[in-house]
Design a protein around this motif. Structure first.
Motif, PDB file in Angstrom:
ATOM      1  N   SER A 153      -0.140 -31.407  30.288  1.00 13.58           N
ATOM      2  CA  SER A 153       1.125 -31.326  29.545  1.00 13.58           C
ATOM      3  C   SER A 153       0.914 -30.614  28.222  1.00 13.58           C
TER       4      SER A 153
ATOM      5  N   LEU B 193      -2.102 -34.159  35.836  1.00 11.97           N
ATOM      6  CA  LEU B 193      -1.006 -33.669  34.999  1.00 11.97           C
ATOM      7  C   LEU B 193      -1.596 -33.050  33.744  1.00 11.97           C
TER       8      LEU B 193
ATOM      9  N   ALA C  77       7.606 -36.450  33.900  1.00 10.16           N
ATOM     10  CA  ALA C  77       6.453 -37.238  34.323  1.00 10.16           C
ATOM     11  C   ALA C  77       6.855 -38.566  34.939  1.00 10.16           C
TER      12      ALA C  77
END
Length: 549
Positions: free
Chosen positions: A444, A442, A369
């Motif tokens: 995750s 994103l 990231a």
């Protein structure tokens, strides 16, 4: 759990500190709705019913089914002639498809706690805590002390005309009668065999009228002890030697065993086996619902009825599983709650006063990231929130989800202490719309996983949460060493990765949709340094981008 900075609120698919490369296994206590003791037909059938009712189910199996010596299984409609192991593997796959876990291990004791739940002590010092227990441990056969008999048990030496009778049709069969019930199956074998000889090894209590009827029908009856099973050059049964030295030629030998219910682990809840009406063994008594005299403890299969073959054992296990589901639902209705076994499991994990994990962000997340421009992020299975907090500190607008309210309370407290903003959502990936309608730059999933469902609801929700042009980052433990055999007498493996959605399953879904996804990385690599850790393991890293519209 050791401190290795795995901040997952979802069950880890494989915690390396438990099974991989460690001389000492940490002692674990897990919680579920139903603990099933025994993973053969009855236990798995019960587990399937319960997992389909969205109950948290953990099966503990020590790999010692009664029919293990048999090469084939007969009389099971749809599975005729299958190897017993094939049915068990298929059954395990089916229960795992609904999120039930099957653990290799052994239960050594069952105790009722003060809160009414049950604690199951396992080898390795581990424990399960469950609202209900389903015992499907079966029985053990006690064979007469005849030389060579045990070595051929389940193959050349048989006891059931329905399990093996057709396979010895038109052959020379010698039946050794060791107790009065032994003659019960003789008329069936007389019909199947070409030549049947009955040896009254122990004639005490035998019905002489039946013996006379057999002799009158052409069955040869020998009075005297059998001393040894003979084998031919091919290693197969060839005859039965009597005490006077004579050898009766035989292609197969029939002998009735005595049987003992495997109920010792239930002694602490006040349960013991009782003599069976046949007089040749014992069994565990249950009521019409499959419940024992100990409320909350149920039993199914040969443990309760030694006459059951595999098919009726599975049928009974299925029925008892349904009765347990009713029992749990009725209790929840009385308490006006909808309990979740998964939620209870993870709330327990985060209920202690101390931090469960290191508090450090996962190194692979930082590595991956750190190269992305900050935007919106979804941290699935956030646990105590180290990853979510790190993302927030680096400019991301973070939503963190977890099934455990206790875990989210810790994230909230730490975020407030640091002056960070993190949106917290309590729920499971398998809930309807678990992440809302928003999509994220994103998504995750770090060292966490969610239970399987046949419709892949959780996986579909995970993928749908990634915005066009966004990144999916999934990091799991390398499971290569987890599949090593377990000495169940010494250790129980405390997680079943096959009950959870794994990184390879995620990768397969991405690969199947190349028009939507571009896989950038799918590899095994050493875990980055930085997290507090007592060991070194590899990570499986999957990073993919959702193609822009």
């Amino acid at each position: 759990m050791s401190e290795h900075s795995v901040d997952s609120g979802q069950p880890a698919a494989a915690e390396p500190t438990e099974q991989v490369g460690h001389p000492q296994y940490p002692v674990l206590e897990r919680h579920c709705d139903v603990a099933v003791i025994g993973g053969s037909a009855a236990g798995l059938a019960g587990a399937l019913q319960l997992s389909r009712q969205r109950r948290g189910v953990i099966v503990v199996d020590d790999g010692t089914p009664r029919n293990a010596p048999a090469a084939h299984m007969h009389g099971y409609l749809g599975h005729e002639g299958a190897a017993p192991g094939e049915l068990m593997e298929a059954g395990r796959a089916e229960v795992r498809a609904y999120g039930a876990e099957v653990l290799p291990g052994r239960v050594v004791g069952v105790h009722r706690r003060d809160d009414g739940r049950f604690r199951l002590d396992l080898t390795g010092g581990h424990a399960l805590v469950a609202r209900r227990v389903l015992a499907a441990t079966g029985l053990s056969d006690e064979l007469p002390s005849i030389e060579g008999l045990a070595e051929h048990w389940g193959r050349g030496v048989i006891n059931c005309p329905f399990c093996h009778g057709f396979e010895v049709r038109d052959q020379r069969v010698v039946q050794i009668v060791t107790h009065p019930l032994g003659l019960h199956t003789t008329p069936l074998f007389r019909h199947l065999a070409d030549r049947l000889t009955v040896v009254l090894h122990n004639p005490a209590g035998v019905d002489e009228q039946v013996v006379e009827a057999l002799a009158a029908s052409g069955v040869v009856v020998e009075r005297g002890e059998a001393t040894r099973i003979h084998t031919g050059p091919d290693g197969e049964v060839s005859g039965v030697e009597l005490g006077d030295g004579r050898v009766l030629e035989a292609d197969a030998v029939v002998v009735g065993s005595r049987f003992r219910a495997r109920a010792d682990v239930l002694a602490e809840v006040g349960l013991t086996a009782t003599p069976h009406p046949t007089g040749v063994g014992d069994a565990l008594v249950v009521d019409a619902r499959g419940e024992t005299a100990a409320p909350g403890v149920y039993a199914a299969g040969n443990l309760t009825d030694p006459s059951l073959q595999v098919l009726p054992s599975a049928a009974q296990g299925s029925q008892v599983g349904a009765m347990i589901a009713f029992s749990l639902a009725e209790e929840d209705l009385r308490d006006a709650v909808r309990r979740s076994g998964e939620e209870a499991e993870w709330n327990h994990r985060y209920a202690g006063p101390d931090r469960a994990w290191s508090g450090n962000p996962n190194g692979t997340l930082v590595h991956e990231a750190g190269a992305l421009a900050a935007g919106s992020a979804l941290d699935v299975g956030t646990g105590e929130g180290a990853d979510a907090l790190w993302l927030a500190e680096h400019g991301w607008k973070v939503t963190a989800t977890d099934i455990s309210g206790n875990a989210l309370a810790r994230v909230r407290a730490e975020a407030e202490r640091r002056g960070l903003t993190v949106t917290l959502v309590r729920g499971d990936a398998n809930d309807p719309a678990p992440f809302g309608t928003e999509t994220f730059d994103l998504v995750s999933l770090q060292y966490g996983s969610f239970k399987r469902t046949p419709d892949q609801r959780g996986l579909r929700s995970l993928l749908a949460a990634v915005a066009p042009g966004g990144t999916l980052l999934v990091v799991h433990h390398d499971l290569a060493l987890l599949h090593a055999p377990v000495d169940v007498a010494a250790q129980t493996r405390m997680f079943d990765p096959e009950a959870f959605v794994g990184v390879d399953e995620v990768a397969a879904a991405l690969t199947a949709d190349p028009g939507t996804w571009r896989i950038e990385t799918h590899e095994t690599r050493p875990r980055p340094a930085g997290a507090a850790s007592t060991h070194h393991v590899n990570d499986v890293v999957l990073r993919a981008t959702r193609r822009a519209v």
